[in-house]
Design a protein around this motif. Sequence first.
Motif, PDB file in Angstrom:
ATOM      1  N   ARG A 165     -96.192  16.887 -83.167  1.00 27.96           N
ATOM      2  CA  ARG A 165     -94.934  16.197 -83.487  1.00 27.96           C
ATOM      3  C   ARG A 165     -93.804  16.694 -82.609  1.00 27.96           C
ATOM      4  NH1 ARG A 165     -95.941  15.125 -89.015  1.00 27.96           N
ATOM      5  NH2 ARG A 165     -97.194  13.247 -88.773  1.00 27.96           N
ATOM      6  N   THR A 166     -93.631  18.038 -82.581  1.00 23.33           N
ATOM      7  CA  THR A 166     -92.560  18.631 -81.786  1.00 23.33           C
ATOM      8  C   THR A 166     -92.727  18.248 -80.324  1.00 23.33           C
ATOM      9  OG1 THR A 166     -93.129  20.511 -83.150  1.00 23.33           O
ATOM     10  CG2 THR A 166     -91.274  20.794 -81.656  1.00 23.33           C
ATOM     11  N   PHE A 167     -93.980  18.306 -79.875  1.00 20.42           N
ATOM     12  CA  PHE A 167     -94.266  17.986 -78.483  1.00 20.42           C
ATOM     13  C   PHE A 167     -93.841  16.553 -78.164  1.00 20.42           C
ATOM     14  CE2 PHE A 167     -97.196  16.063 -75.445  1.00 20.42           C
ATOM     15  CZ  PHE A 167     -97.012  16.900 -74.355  1.00 20.42           C
ATOM     16  N   TRP A 168     -94.223  15.612 -79.033  1.00 26.11           N
ATOM     17  CA  TRP A 168     -93.871  14.204 -78.802  1.00 26.11           C
ATOM     18  C   TRP A 168     -92.362  14.031 -78.795  1.00 26.11           C
ATOM     19  CZ3 TRP A 168     -98.054  12.489 -82.812  1.00 26.11           C
ATOM     20  CH2 TRP A 168     -99.308  12.445 -82.166  1.00 26.11           C
ATOM     21  N   ASP A 169     -91.663  14.721 -79.712  1.00 23.71           N
ATOM     22  CA  ASP A 169     -90.202  14.638 -79.740  1.00 23.71           C
ATOM     23  C   ASP A 169     -89.610  15.100 -78.416  1.00 23.71           C
ATOM     24  OD1 ASP A 169     -90.119  13.634 -82.244  1.00 23.71           O
ATOM     25  OD2 ASP A 169     -89.753  15.568 -83.248  1.00 23.71           O
ATOM     26  N   GLU A 170     -90.147  16.210 -77.892  1.00 20.29           N
ATOM     27  CA  GLU A 170     -89.620  16.738 -76.637  1.00 20.29           C
ATOM     28  C   GLU A 170     -89.877  15.770 -75.484  1.00 20.29           C
ATOM     29  OE1 GLU A 170     -87.637  19.049 -76.237  1.00 20.29           O
ATOM     30  OE2 GLU A 170     -87.763  19.975 -78.213  1.00 20.29           O
ATOM     31  N   VAL A 171     -91.078  15.186 -75.460  1.00 24.46           N
ATOM     32  CA  VAL A 171     -91.386  14.242 -74.391  1.00 24.46           C
ATOM     33  C   VAL A 171     -90.461  13.019 -74.488  1.00 24.46           C
ATOM     34  CG1 VAL A 171     -93.131  12.718 -73.388  1.00 24.46           C
ATOM     35  CG2 VAL A 171     -93.769  15.000 -74.143  1.00 24.46           C
ATOM     36  N   ARG A 172     -90.204  12.579 -75.736  1.00 22.21           N
ATOM     37  CA  ARG A 172     -89.322  11.421 -75.890  1.00 22.21           C
ATOM     38  C   ARG A 172     -87.904  11.723 -75.431  1.00 22.21           C
ATOM     39  NH1 ARG A 172     -92.157   8.876 -80.948  1.00 22.21           N
ATOM     40  NH2 ARG A 172     -91.692  10.920 -81.799  1.00 22.21           N
ATOM     41  N   SER A 173     -87.426  12.950 -75.689  1.00 24.78           N
ATOM     42  CA  SER A 173     -86.064  13.239 -75.241  1.00 24.78           C
ATOM     43  C   SER A 173     -86.037  13.395 -73.717  1.00 24.78           C
ATOM     44  CB  SER A 173     -85.469  14.449 -75.968  1.00 24.78           C
ATOM     45  OG  SER A 173     -86.036  15.626 -75.493  1.00 24.78           O
ATOM     46  N   PHE A 174     -87.154  13.841 -73.153  1.00 25.53           N
ATOM     47  CA  PHE A 174     -87.296  13.873 -71.688  1.00 25.53           C
ATOM     48  C   PHE A 174     -87.182  12.452 -71.122  1.00 25.53           C
ATOM     49  CE2 PHE A 174     -90.194  13.406 -68.048  1.00 25.53           C
ATOM     50  CZ  PHE A 174     -89.754  14.419 -67.198  1.00 25.53           C
ATOM     51  N   LEU A 175     -87.860  11.498 -71.796  1.00 24.88           N
ATOM     52  CA  LEU A 175     -87.839  10.108 -71.325  1.00 24.88           C
ATOM     53  C   LEU A 175     -86.457   9.477 -71.502  1.00 24.88           C
ATOM     54  CD1 LEU A 175     -91.295   8.902 -72.643  1.00 24.88           C
ATOM     55  CD2 LEU A 175     -90.609   9.253 -70.266  1.00 24.88           C
ATOM     56  N   ARG A 176     -85.778   9.837 -72.591  1.00 27.52           N
ATOM     57  CA  ARG A 176     -84.437   9.289 -72.826  1.00 27.52           C
ATOM     58  C   ARG A 176     -83.477   9.683 -71.712  1.00 27.52           C
ATOM     59  NH1 ARG A 176     -85.395  10.042 -78.301  1.00 27.52           N
ATOM     60  NH2 ARG A 176     -84.544  12.157 -78.234  1.00 27.52           N
ATOM     61  N   ALA A 177     -83.750  10.816 -71.045  1.00 29.27           N
ATOM     62  CA  ALA A 177     -82.901  11.251 -69.935  1.00 29.27           C
ATOM     63  C   ALA A 177     -83.191  10.456 -68.658  1.00 29.27           C
ATOM     64  CB  ALA A 177     -83.092  12.749 -69.698  1.00 29.27           C
ATOM     65  N   GLY A 178     -83.976   9.368 -68.786  1.00 27.93           N
ATOM     66  CA  GLY A 178     -84.223   8.497 -67.636  1.00 27.93           C
ATOM     67  C   GLY A 178     -85.332   9.001 -66.727  1.00 27.93           C
ATOM     68  N   LYS A 179     -86.155   9.897 -67.249  1.00 30.72           N
ATOM     69  CA  LYS A 179     -87.193  10.461 -66.391  1.00 30.72           C
ATOM     70  C   LYS A 179     -88.507   9.699 -66.528  1.00 30.72           C
ATOM     71  CE  LYS A 179     -84.750  14.672 -66.073  1.00 30.72           C
ATOM     72  NZ  LYS A 179     -84.839  16.008 -65.545  1.00 30.72           N
ATOM     73  N   THR A 180     -89.486  10.119 -65.749  1.00 32.09           N
ATOM     74  CA  THR A 180     -90.708   9.341 -65.576  1.00 32.09           C
ATOM     75  C   THR A 180     -91.904  10.137 -66.114  1.00 32.09           C
ATOM     76  OG1 THR A 180     -89.673   8.576 -63.554  1.00 32.09           O
ATOM     77  CG2 THR A 180     -91.990   8.044 -63.830  1.00 32.09           C
ATOM     78  N   LEU A 181     -92.847   9.400 -66.729  1.00 35.35           N
ATOM     79  CA  LEU A 181     -94.010  10.076 -67.317  1.00 35.35           C
ATOM     80  C   LEU A 181     -95.303   9.391 -66.909  1.00 35.35           C
ATOM     81  CD1 LEU A 181     -95.344  12.026 -69.471  1.00 35.35           C
ATOM     82  CD2 LEU A 181     -94.988  10.179 -71.110  1.00 35.35           C
TER      83      LEU A 181
END
Lengths: 299, 247
Positions: A165-181
């Motif tokens: 859960r925490t991991f997914w939250d962190e990845v989502r906030s990474f994506l919200r910053a306009g970054k690429t996955l």
Amino acid sequence: MSTVIEMENVSKVFGKKRAVHSMSFAMERGHSVALLGPNGAGKTTSIAMMLGLTKPTSGRVCLFSGDPKSATSHERIGVMLQEVSVPPRLSVRETIDMFRGFYPKPLPTDRLLQVSGLTEDQKTMAQKLSGGKMRRLQFALALAGDPDVLFLDEPTVGMDVASRRTFWDEVRSFLRAGKTLMLTTHDLQEADMLADRIVVMQNGAVIADAPPESIKMQFGGRTVSFVAGPDIDFERLRMLPDVTDVQTVGRQVTVRTQNSDALLKTLILEAWDIRDIQVHGGGLEDAFVRLTAEGGESQ
Amino acid sequence: MRATLTYWKYELIRTLRDRRFFLLTLGMPVIFYFVFINQQGGALRIAGTFWSHYFMVSMASFGVVGSSINTLGVRLAAERQSGWVRYLRTTPLSSFGYAIAKILTQLTLSLLIILCIFLVAHFSQNVSLSGGEWLTITLWLWIGSLPFAALGVFIGLTGNAAQPLGTLMYLVASMLGGLWTPIQALPSVMQTIAKWTPTYHYAHPAWRILAGQSIQASDILVLLGWTLLFLIGSVALQRRIDTKVQM
């Protein structure tokens, strides 16, 4: 200049085995792609070529419009690979600090510890971490250089539910910053949640490439379920256009369809003897199973 | 450059925490020095110098060869097998930068070992040389250790075989090269064999400096020959690994 990864007609052959076959693929900045496929579909090989770890047998691979092997392009990416263990005799904090020392503008150590939930383990020897914590350490290492693009290969394998859960939250906030996955995973829920584009590979080729919603619509279909009254004609129900499958449990009926709108119209306008209607979207898992089964038959 | 220097720093931190390094790689030559000096007496004359001086060079060489094989070689093998080397290749630390960091680490450790043995000999056996002699011997043993770094890389590429092969090479090369027993005390067959080993040609120039002689070109040539052989071997192994790896 916003193309992050570009593959043009790329093939990779190991001995007699063809791992990737004339694959073309491009990814724009700010997108998140999940690469799915059964084991041996060519996902890991494709990622390895994008990262410059493996040379394609033929075709062209570009990372930030340049050579995927160059150190300058590696300054802008963060990577989690499978089956990596960190070297002995360094603590969690030191291992993170070492990685920070590779990059021109690293994130602060405390932030990385917090993001990976390892603040309390910072003095533990990194090699002694449990499987799930080791994955989290690698997530911290992937983020160490404040990357524009994250490559995550099966990131949550070995993590417990809470860490996930925490991991997914962190990845989502990474994506919200306009970054690429760029994500590969076996966890379809994870792909559905994090990706805005799903690429399905099988036998070294891309067999589907679309947003999760349209993949689900196209291949997963919908189900319409209801409680059937005594007058219902199951034979006619099965013959209706758009109906692909009918399951019954007692009076409870579940109908699988490619077009739930049309089916509902028919059922209501023809005043079928049914009540308690529910419509469900087919999951990504459904779509995935169908897709790879179809692909397997055509090979 | 930044990445290489960082990696060098953390390699040294890891070595300083390595008990195996202190007990075996550094500890063995120090203990051997005390044992063998006490057996023969340090004042014994050998090859134009004293036994305490001669054996100091032997043990410094033994230590450097050991760290090249055990620390560099075996660690390299472990880092390759654990996927760590592959992972590092996705960071700004290039393969070249990684190699440079490894060589810098090895040179630092070699210097540390040489200086340790020299200090032990100086303070326990009153070994004293002129400033120029200390400097030339140190520099020779330091720079001359590069062929063994190449051997370490070769061993590092042998995967599971690295640990046993490394230990075997370490002990056999040290023994045959006359680092334990001077070749003057060995039968002539063994002397002939010794003159083909890299270990002998590594220690030989330093023994000559002790006797007031100069470094011979033949020693350098043999060492270069071995370096070339180890490098060719490494490239061949790497090629085999590259074609075998399926991922």
